[in-house]
Design an enzyme around this catalytic site. Structure first.
Site, short mmCIF file in Angstrom:
data_model
loop_
_atom_site.label_atom_id
_atom_site.label_comp_id
_atom_site.label_asym_id
_atom_site.label_seq_id
_atom_site.Cartn_x
_atom_site.Cartn_y
_atom_site.Cartn_z
N LYS A 8 0.85 -1.20 0.00
CA LYS A 8 0.00 0.00 0.00
C LYS A 8 0.89 1.26 0.00
O LYS A 8 1.84 1.34 -0.76
CB LYS A 8 -0.96 -0.04 1.19
CG LYS A 8 -1.88 -1.26 1.18
CD LYS A 8 -2.99 -1.16 2.19
CE LYS A 8 -3.89 -2.37 2.10
NZ LYS A 8 -5.07 -2.26 3.01
N HIS A 85 -8.69 -2.84 -6.25
CA HIS A 85 -8.63 -3.00 -4.80
C HIS A 85 -9.70 -2.13 -4.16
O HIS A 85 -10.08 -1.09 -4.70
CB HIS A 85 -7.24 -2.61 -4.29
CG HIS A 85 -7.00 -2.96 -2.86
ND1 HIS A 85 -7.44 -2.16 -1.82
CD2 HIS A 85 -6.39 -4.02 -2.28
CE1 HIS A 85 -7.11 -2.71 -0.67
NE2 HIS A 85 -6.47 -3.84 -0.92
N GLU A 133 -12.23 -9.72 -0.87
CA GLU A 133 -11.78 -8.91 0.26
C GLU A 133 -12.94 -8.07 0.80
O GLU A 133 -13.17 -6.95 0.33
CB GLU A 133 -10.66 -7.95 -0.17
CG GLU A 133 -9.33 -8.58 -0.38
CD GLU A 133 -8.23 -7.53 -0.33
OE1 GLU A 133 -7.28 -7.70 0.44
OE2 GLU A 133 -8.34 -6.52 -1.05
N GLY A 173 -7.53 -9.07 6.43
CA GLY A 173 -7.26 -9.53 7.78
C GLY A 173 -6.31 -10.71 7.89
O GLY A 173 -6.01 -11.16 9.00
N ALA A 194 -1.51 -7.27 3.57
CA ALA A 194 -0.73 -6.04 3.59
C ALA A 194 -0.13 -5.80 4.97
O ALA A 194 1.06 -6.05 5.20
CB ALA A 194 -1.60 -4.86 3.16
N SER A 195 -0.94 -5.33 5.91
CA SER A 195 -0.41 -4.88 7.20
C SER A 195 0.28 -5.98 7.99
O SER A 195 1.20 -5.72 8.76
CB SER A 195 -1.52 -4.27 8.05
OG SER A 195 -2.58 -5.18 8.26
#
Length: 214
Positions: A8, A85, A133, A173, A194-195
């Site tokens: 991101k 996205h 997602e 998640g 991602a995170s």
């Protein structure tokens, strides 16, 4: 399983994550790719990791200031691209045009959708893969494969009903090896996260955990 790490616009070191992903992929034999900001694609690709663009625009060469040209990201070293996205939604016609642009540039494609109905619609456009997602779970601590496994199963069924050759990835998640295995058990052939990596204090350890059970 395919693990696609979307960086991101997080304030992480894209090269550090890329090197970790490259090493973990080589050690485990699991396919891992990194999707950085467009400005970082070349630096990330130079590490040797499989590199994806976060987006390509639905246009060819020409007067398109501010666009992300498919040929430009391919020249920088990208091998694939995300499209649609939840944080960069496109109209269906623009998804179709971006898919054409990606094909023109030789890029693999993954189109995101919020739910099984959207997955069926975008699968009909002929991408290489789709990723389900639910937006309410993106960036959270609970994986879609845990919070609502039926969404993953239904997305797999929806894509298969349209085109069995389209792979289905699970996103939102996902952050642990257990999440990856749960997604695999539900029929997904890859994950998009991602995170869980980009925000991790130790990206290499996070990636090792993701592939531990595969």
């Amino acid at each position: 399983m395919f693990i696609l790490v979307n960086l991101k616009a997080y304030p992480c070191d894209p090269v550090e994550v890329a090197e970790a992903a490259r090493d973990v992929a080589e050690e485990s034999g699991v396919r891992i790719a990194v999707s950085p900001q467009a400005a970082h694609i070349e630096r990330v690709a130079e590490t040797g990791v499989e590199t994806w663009a976060q987006h390509v625009s639905p246009n060819d060469h020409g007067s398109y200031t501010g666009s992300t040209l498919a040929e430009a990201v391919a020249d920088a070293g990208a091998e694939g691209t995300l499209l649609n996205h939840s944080e960069n939604r496109l109209k269906l016609a623009d998804i179709d045009a971006s898919l054409d642009a990606a094909e023109r540039a030789g890029l693999e494609t993954c189109v995101c959708g919020n739910n099984p109905e959207q997955i069926g619609a975008v699968a009909a456009l002929g991408p290489d893969s789709v990723a389900v997602e639910p937006p309410e779970l993106i960036g959270g601590d609970v994986s879609v494969s845990t919070a609502d496994p039926d969404i993953v199963v239904d997305a797999v069924d929806a894509a298969g009903a349209v085109d069995e050759s389209v792979d289905v990835y699970c996103g939102a998640g996902v952050s642990t090896g257990d999440d990856v295995l749960a997604a695999q058990d539900l029929g997904a052939t890859g994950i998009l996260l991602a995170s869980g990596v980009a925000k991790a204090a130790d990206p290499r350890a996070a990636l090792k955990d993701l592939v531990a059970g595969l």
